[in-house]
Design a protein around this motif. Structure first.
Motif, short mmCIF file in Angstrom:
data_model
loop_
_atom_site.label_atom_id
_atom_site.label_comp_id
_atom_site.label_asym_id
_atom_site.label_seq_id
_atom_site.Cartn_x
_atom_site.Cartn_y
_atom_site.Cartn_z
N LYS A 152 0.84 -1.21 0.00
CA LYS A 152 0.00 0.00 0.00
C LYS A 152 0.88 1.26 0.00
N SER A 153 1.91 1.27 0.85
CA SER A 153 2.81 2.42 0.94
C SER A 153 3.54 2.65 -0.38
N ALA A 154 3.96 1.54 -1.02
CA ALA A 154 4.70 1.65 -2.28
C ALA A 154 3.81 2.22 -3.39
N HIS A 155 2.57 1.75 -3.45
CA HIS A 155 1.64 2.27 -4.46
C HIS A 155 1.35 3.75 -4.22
N GLU A 156 1.15 4.10 -2.94
CA GLU A 156 0.85 5.50 -2.60
C GLU A 156 2.04 6.42 -2.93
N ALA A 157 3.25 5.86 -2.88
CA ALA A 157 4.45 6.64 -3.19
C ALA A 157 4.70 6.72 -4.69
N GLY A 158 3.87 6.02 -5.47
CA GLY A 158 4.02 6.05 -6.92
C GLY A 158 5.13 5.18 -7.45
N LEU A 159 5.55 4.18 -6.67
CA LEU A 159 6.63 3.30 -7.09
C LEU A 159 6.12 2.25 -8.09
N ASN A 160 7.04 1.69 -8.83
CA ASN A 160 6.73 0.70 -9.88
C ASN A 160 6.70 -0.71 -9.28
N VAL A 161 5.59 -1.06 -8.65
CA VAL A 161 5.47 -2.35 -7.94
C VAL A 161 5.22 -3.48 -8.95
N VAL A 162 6.17 -4.43 -9.01
CA VAL A 162 6.04 -5.55 -9.95
C VAL A 162 5.85 -6.89 -9.23
N ILE A 163 6.18 -6.93 -7.92
CA ILE A 163 6.01 -8.15 -7.12
C ILE A 163 5.34 -7.77 -5.81
N GLU A 164 4.28 -8.51 -5.46
CA GLU A 164 3.61 -8.33 -4.17
C GLU A 164 3.50 -9.70 -3.49
N ALA A 165 4.19 -9.85 -2.39
CA ALA A 165 4.15 -11.09 -1.62
C ALA A 165 3.73 -10.74 -0.18
N PRO A 166 3.24 -11.70 0.60
CA PRO A 166 2.98 -13.08 0.21
C PRO A 166 1.68 -13.20 -0.57
N SER A 167 1.58 -14.30 -1.29
CA SER A 167 0.34 -14.61 -2.00
C SER A 167 0.06 -16.10 -1.80
N GLU A 168 -1.11 -16.53 -2.25
CA GLU A 168 -1.45 -17.95 -2.08
C GLU A 168 -0.44 -18.83 -2.80
N LYS A 169 0.03 -18.36 -3.95
CA LYS A 169 0.98 -19.14 -4.74
C LYS A 169 2.40 -19.01 -4.21
N PHE A 170 2.75 -17.81 -3.72
CA PHE A 170 4.11 -17.57 -3.25
C PHE A 170 4.08 -16.95 -1.85
N PRO A 171 4.13 -17.78 -0.81
CA PRO A 171 4.08 -17.27 0.56
C PRO A 171 5.35 -16.54 1.00
N SER A 172 6.45 -16.74 0.27
CA SER A 172 7.71 -16.08 0.63
C SER A 172 8.15 -15.10 -0.44
N MET A 173 8.98 -14.15 -0.04
CA MET A 173 9.54 -13.20 -1.01
C MET A 173 10.46 -13.92 -1.98
N THR A 174 11.27 -14.86 -1.49
CA THR A 174 12.21 -15.55 -2.37
C THR A 174 11.47 -16.35 -3.45
N GLY A 175 10.34 -16.95 -3.08
CA GLY A 175 9.56 -17.70 -4.06
C GLY A 175 8.99 -16.80 -5.14
N ALA A 176 8.47 -15.65 -4.72
CA ALA A 176 7.91 -14.68 -5.68
C ALA A 176 9.00 -14.10 -6.58
N LEU A 177 10.16 -13.86 -6.00
CA LEU A 177 11.29 -13.30 -6.76
C LEU A 177 11.80 -14.30 -7.80
N LYS A 178 11.89 -15.56 -7.39
CA LYS A 178 12.31 -16.62 -8.33
C LYS A 178 11.38 -16.68 -9.53
N SER A 179 10.09 -16.65 -9.26
CA SER A 179 9.09 -16.74 -10.32
C SER A 179 9.22 -15.56 -11.29
N TYR A 180 9.41 -14.38 -10.74
CA TYR A 180 9.53 -13.17 -11.59
C TYR A 180 10.77 -13.26 -12.48
#
Length: 249
Positions: free
Chosen positions: A214-242
């Motif tokens: 939420k803070s990143a979007h409000e700051a106008g940053l280019n958010v390409v990964i949002e974790a955790p998710s049902e598919k990727f509970p960890s940041m490392t998992g989401a980063l690997k996928s990206y």
């Protein structure tokens, strides 16, 4: 193309960290550099809250920072921690960390599995005659208080440490050449925008946790990964996928 990533956390102490596998498997450079740091309150600052540590029979720890600052303040204030003090920790790892300060005894140390205080509540309810002290950061909401109130537990929240910006040096600002930044807290986002304003808004950003996102979007940053998710509970998992998708493109 992502080739250099800034991770806003301390470097992992174990060489088995999945971050090192990511660097090797996807040929990316990872730099670990916290954007925030934790600073303990002085005994004078703590006393202003008018909270008696010795008036409690149990302590609830949500982090290692809480443990470090609890025992630091107790030492500064020359308080003797009773042998029968009970400790309730949100994870087993945090519970084991208590050994740094006191002898670990299973009969007085309790821990949860999920890292959430709600998971600890059943154990606390079994010891409902205890007076619980909850050391906290200056950045918190009332969710813990409301949860424990709902269970009619005797408890006191107190601030023992604060989160402050770990400011970038002039040299770091000049040498900033990352393709992606990974954030784990709104405070990290604030520290980043405080330093760079909107000049780095085109950099790819990964966030962990809904409040960070939420803070990143409000700051106008280019958010390409949002974790955790049902598919990727960890940041490392989401980063690997990206990064894997990037290699396919």
């Amino acid at each position: 193309m992502i080739k250099k990533i800034l991770i806003s956390q301390p470097q992992p102490t174990s060489d088995k960290s999945p971050y090192f596998d990511i660097a090797k498997d996807y040929d990316v450079e990872l730099v670990f550099r916290p954007f925030i740091k934790v600073e303990g309150l002085t005994s004078k600052e703590f006393r202003q809250q008018k909270v008696s540590i010795s008036g409690h029979t149990a302590v609830v720890f949500t982090s290692r920072h809480a443990i470090d600052n609890f025992f630091k303040l107790a030492k500064e204030m020359r308080l003797e921690i009773p042998e029968d003090m009970k400790y309730f920790c949100v994870t087993e790892q945090i519970a084991f960390y208590i050994q740094k300060y006191v002898q670990y005894r299973k009969r007085k140390v309790f821990f949860g599995q999920t890292g959430k205080i709600a998971d600890l509540v059943p154990s606390m309810v079994k010891h409902k005659t205890e007076k619980f002290l909850i050391p906290m950061s200056d950045v918190h909401d009332d969710s813990v208080k409301e949860l424990l109130d709902s269970k009619k537990l005797q408890h006191t929240e107190c601030i023992m440490y604060r989160t402050v910006s770990n400011d970038f040096t002039e040299e770091e600002v000049k040498a900033f050449d990352y393709d992606m930044c990974v954030f784990f807290s709104p405070a990290g986002i604030n520290a980043f925008t405080k330093t760079f304003g909107s000049s780095k808004n085109d950099i790819a950003v990964a966030t962990f946790g809904p409040s960070t996102s939420k803070s990143a979007h409000e700051a106008g940053l280019n958010v390409v990964i949002e974790a955790p998710s049902e598919k990727f509970p960890s940041m490392t998992g989401a980063l690997k996928s990206y990064l894997a998708r990037q290699d396919e493109d």
